[in-house]
Design an enzyme around this catalytic site. Structure first.
Site, PDB file in Angstrom:
ATOM      1  N   GLU A   1      -2.350 -43.489 -39.857  1.00  0.00           N
ATOM      2  CA  GLU A   1      -2.650 -44.109 -38.564  1.00  0.00           C
ATOM      3  C   GLU A   1      -4.116 -44.505 -38.485  1.00  0.00           C
ATOM      4  O   GLU A   1      -5.010 -43.673 -38.685  1.00  0.00           O
ATOM      5  CB  GLU A   1      -2.315 -43.168 -37.406  1.00  0.00           C
ATOM      6  CG  GLU A   1      -2.621 -43.795 -36.047  1.00  0.00           C
ATOM      7  CD  GLU A   1      -2.405 -42.870 -34.867  1.00  0.00           C
ATOM      8  OE1 GLU A   1      -2.982 -43.141 -33.799  1.00  0.00           O
ATOM      9  OE2 GLU A   1      -1.675 -41.878 -35.012  1.00  0.00           O
TER      10      GLU A   1
ATOM     11  N   HIS B   1      -8.498 -37.005 -36.375  1.00  0.00           N
ATOM     12  CA  HIS B   1      -7.895 -37.581 -35.174  1.00  0.00           C
ATOM     13  C   HIS B   1      -8.934 -37.892 -34.100  1.00  0.00           C
ATOM     14  O   HIS B   1      -8.984 -38.996 -33.570  1.00  0.00           O
ATOM     15  CB  HIS B   1      -6.842 -36.632 -34.601  1.00  0.00           C
ATOM     16  CG  HIS B   1      -6.245 -37.102 -33.313  1.00  0.00           C
ATOM     17  ND1 HIS B   1      -6.783 -36.798 -32.080  1.00  0.00           N
ATOM     18  CD2 HIS B   1      -5.154 -37.874 -33.068  1.00  0.00           C
ATOM     19  CE1 HIS B   1      -6.053 -37.353 -31.133  1.00  0.00           C
ATOM     20  NE2 HIS B   1      -5.063 -38.017 -31.702  1.00  0.00           N
TER      21      HIS B   1
ATOM     22  N   HIS C   1       2.919 -33.534 -38.398  1.00  0.00           N
ATOM     23  CA  HIS C   1       1.916 -34.244 -37.617  1.00  0.00           C
ATOM     24  C   HIS C   1       0.532 -33.650 -37.876  1.00  0.00           C
ATOM     25  O   HIS C   1       0.255 -32.512 -37.494  1.00  0.00           O
ATOM     26  CB  HIS C   1       2.291 -34.122 -36.132  1.00  0.00           C
ATOM     27  CG  HIS C   1       1.411 -34.863 -35.201  1.00  0.00           C
ATOM     28  ND1 HIS C   1       0.793 -34.254 -34.138  1.00  0.00           N
ATOM     29  CD2 HIS C   1       1.056 -36.173 -35.159  1.00  0.00           C
ATOM     30  CE1 HIS C   1       0.095 -35.147 -33.457  1.00  0.00           C
ATOM     31  NE2 HIS C   1       0.238 -36.316 -34.059  1.00  0.00           N
TER      32      HIS C   1
END
Length: 241
Positions: free
Chosen positions: A109, A49, A7
């Site tokens: 993502e 992120h 991750h």
């Protein structure tokens, strides 16, 4: 096969979503990596992120959407790791794709909430096309409209549908969406055996996030999970046939 994702790379050992973090994940033998993409002010795809960089550098309080790539590259994000790293910057997606072997499965993502990036989907498709990287990937997002926009451009690209909160029968929602959903990515806290079985019955793989405790990981494996997103090298380095 249980496929586990590092991750944001090996984020406990190097600044997250950076080349050192991805390289460290590969050192551990990770077969899959999760990363996040956003757009700079001048429309470069970068891997990060947070929408602001203040968590990594207290003096960097601007949003990524408000700075150019050149300005972004002046920001050192290695501070949380002290003297172990220095002058580490946010990479472009181009840099990551150049550095990451093609046999590594990538979950890309789209971070389209709370900022909505204009035409980020088209730019992502263009970048993947430039690198001939449509194999061994899945594109995911909490923004399901972004997934629809991706499918409009490239109908065959695998899509992963992210869910943070519980909703009623997400496997039915995925089916009714008309999207090429190959996997459902739920918060692990509500992922149980029934959830996994229902997703499988409807043709979806299940990859919960973010599973860091080995006991919880083994419990999910016993339920038949297809893999997890994890910050723990003892988990993301495992791939079971």
């Amino acid at each position: 096969m249980t496929l586990n994702f590092a991750h944001r790379g090996s984020l406990t050992e190097a600044p997250e979503n950076t080349l050192p973090a991805f390289q460290q994940a590969l050192v551990h033998g990770a077969k899959a990596i999760e990363l996040d993409v956003q757009l700079t002010k001048d429309n470069y795809l970068v891997v990060c992120h947070d929408h602001k960089l203040s968590r990594f550098n207290p003096s960097a309080n601007q949003r990524i959407i408000d700075v150019t790539l050149e300005e972004l590259k002046q920001i050192d994000v290695s501070a949380p790791f002290g003297d172990n790293f220095s002058a580490v910057t946010i990479p472009t997606l181009d840099e990551v794709l150049e550095d990451c072997p093609n046999d590594i499965f990538l979950n890309i993502e789209i971070k389209n909430i709370p900022v909505i990036y204009n035409k980020i989907e088209e730019r992502l498709i263009h970048c993947l096309s430039e690198h001939n990287r449509f194999n061994n990937i899945v594109i995911s997002s909490f923004d399901h409209v972004a997934l629809k926009n991706i499918q409009t451009v490239v109908p065959s690209v695998p899509l992963g549908m992210l869910f943070y909160y519980r909703i009623l029968n997400p496997w039915e929602y995925a089916k009714q969406s008309g999207l090429n959903i190959t996997s459902i990515h739920p918060n692990h806290v509500y992922t149980d055996q029934h959830f996994i079985e229902q997703c499988h019955a409807n043709g979806y793989q299940v990859y919960p996030f973010t599973v860091n405790k080995k006991e919880r990981y083994h419990e999910l494996v016993s339920y038949g999970v297809d893999g997890v997103f994890s910050n723990n090298p003892e988990i993301f380095s495992q791939t079971k046939a």
